[in-house]
Design a protein around this motif. Sequence first.
Motif, PDB file in Angstrom:
ATOM      1  N   ARG B 260      70.261  34.652  -5.202  1.00  0.00           N
ATOM      2  CA  ARG B 260      71.708  34.755  -5.290  1.00  0.00           C
ATOM      3  C   ARG B 260      72.300  34.236  -4.004  1.00  0.00           C
ATOM      4  NH1 ARG B 260      73.589  39.994  -8.485  1.00  0.00           N
ATOM      5  NH2 ARG B 260      72.670  41.184  -6.803  1.00  0.00           N
ATOM      6  N   THR B 265      76.827  32.018  -7.111  1.00  0.00           N
ATOM      7  CA  THR B 265      75.537  32.196  -7.756  1.00  0.00           C
ATOM      8  C   THR B 265      75.393  31.211  -8.896  1.00  0.00           C
ATOM      9  OG1 THR B 265      75.724  34.530  -7.299  1.00  0.00           O
ATOM     10  CG2 THR B 265      74.045  33.886  -8.849  1.00  0.00           C
ATOM     11  N   VAL B 270      69.325  31.803 -11.602  1.00  0.00           N
ATOM     12  CA  VAL B 270      68.963  33.225 -11.613  1.00  0.00           C
ATOM     13  C   VAL B 270      68.242  33.569 -12.902  1.00  0.00           C
ATOM     14  CG1 VAL B 270      69.898  35.547 -11.752  1.00  0.00           C
ATOM     15  CG2 VAL B 270      70.759  33.960 -10.055  1.00  0.00           C
TER      16      VAL B 270
END
Lengths: 319, 303
Positions: B260, B265, B270
């Motif tokens: 992150r 982000t 992720v």
Amino acid sequence: MSDLPLIQADRAVPSPAATTTSTGGRGRRLRLLSRTDRVVITLMVLVPLLLVVALVWLPAVATVALSGTDWDGIGPLSEIEWVGGRNYSDVVNIYPPFVPAVQNNLLWLAALFVVATPFGMFLAVLLDKEIRGSRFYQTALYLPVVLSLALIGFVWQLIYSRDQGLLNAVLGGDTDWYGDPNVNIWAVLIAAGWRHVGYIMLLYLAGLKGVDPSLREAAAVDGASETSTFFRVVFPVMRPINIIVLVVTVIESLRAFDLVWVINKGRNGLELLSALVTQNVVGEASRIGFGSALATIMLVVSLVFITIYLATVMREDRR
Amino acid sequence: MSASTMTREPAADAPAKRRAPLRPARVALHLFLGAVAIGWLFPIIWAVLTSLRSYDYTAANGYASLGGWTFDNYVTAWQTAEFGKHFLNSVWITVPAVLLTLFLASCVAFVIARFSWKLNIVLLGLFTAANLLPQQALLIPLFRLFTEVPLPEFMSDSELLYDSYWGLILVNVAFQCGFCVFVLSNYMKALPRDLYEAAMVDGASVWRQYWQVTMPLCRPALAALATLEVTWIYNEFFWATVLMRSGDKFPVTSSLNNLRGEFFTDNNLVSAGSVLVAIPTLAIFFLLQKQFVRGLTLGASKG
């Protein structure tokens, strides 16, 4: 057979038929243990016991003790000041996140207890019938259980993110599901419930499979419908499992931590007691006595339910 | 006589008869369960889908679109978050922890099951309750303990329990032992006592009874527990975060945070990282599902 260290000369070799497992029999056997045996047994118990006492129980006692002190965690132990219940009154009176945290913990408990657990139980009842594809449904439901809660926080982020999340892309809004204190606790509860349902379903299904089928057959012969069979025959018999499910729900709600920590470290609408304790230690200010007061509250509540759990489980054991 | 046999037949037919008239209800049941199952699988499916898309594409076209398929996210995630190293860290922590937990727990369980002393209930209670306490409540003293206890250098390069693999191993063992003690003692209690009679006639010491008689018979329970414990210790997040400081010693669960960014982000990245982290547990789950379920049910009811 004359040089066996275990069997005393005056006692005949116990015949297999003599396995009267009365306590008299087992008690007598104590004298049959050689010295090596006694040392081995002691070690077998003591080593694990020491580990668990040192890393779990002593810290538990220390937490309670520290909650009455005014320590910042840095100085040596000899400089700790005793302040009695001041930390507790501080927690309740002048600590803003405390009340929201308690509210959120209670909300967590309520959501799990009123929605997630019954839904899990309901699904277990449905899946208890012999239907095709039951294995597939079960797998789908408890897949989230094998994922770590931190991971679940990340996965649901993909849905909840304000700019890149699926929910906003589909609904067209721009609510910050994880960031807005009015909605984020609900968003998180859905993610937690997603996992909890599978866990409860599994436990309950196992319990249901243990119910004596003749009870159900008897009810069927009497012409009882499925619902009344469940509520009047199966459910009461499952009382130990019901209690275990209840206790698991409470314990899980008290342990909720990972999820809110990866989202925003437990602030801004996602306060939880466990996160508050951690913040007071790992965060900027290190207020050990204060954090310990919070921790003691958590411990006391947990221990109440753990005792219920142990009582239930031990009683089942002795039946 | 004939009257009673006549009343018995309808009852025997009842299960078979119950299936036929319930046909529409059965369909409804399948639809409901199917919908729930798909809903349940959806977040994971979505994570996998998202991980296979390039960020540029989704930024331009939004997520409710198709296209932009790529494996780049996985490559980037692996490299940026140094997954190779962190997976290895997870192994260094998980494998010894599981082995130690099972060994120590089986020792205690054996003594509890084999000998019926008054102390057994207390022991069992101590261990089981230790498993259920909220870990955050114990953070403060444990943290202090860990920063004070020295370890020789070959065991920890920080020379303390803190920030060492052994520290994490021990804390996981301490917390997971209880569950295993509970399950194994129940399992062992169900073993026939004649075995021990025979072993004692042969002059077997307690250790040999444990190692050569009881443990081989406990293989199903041990397999089930091993499956569960690997999953739980691998997924363990709290202690890995607070008791480890050097980023390069983090196991894989606490290292996911590295993906992150400070201000921004990349969710596709992720999700690729999340899928990578999830793969071992998912693999274990699919390959050893029966063990997993058996472990949980042994722990919940008396199996």
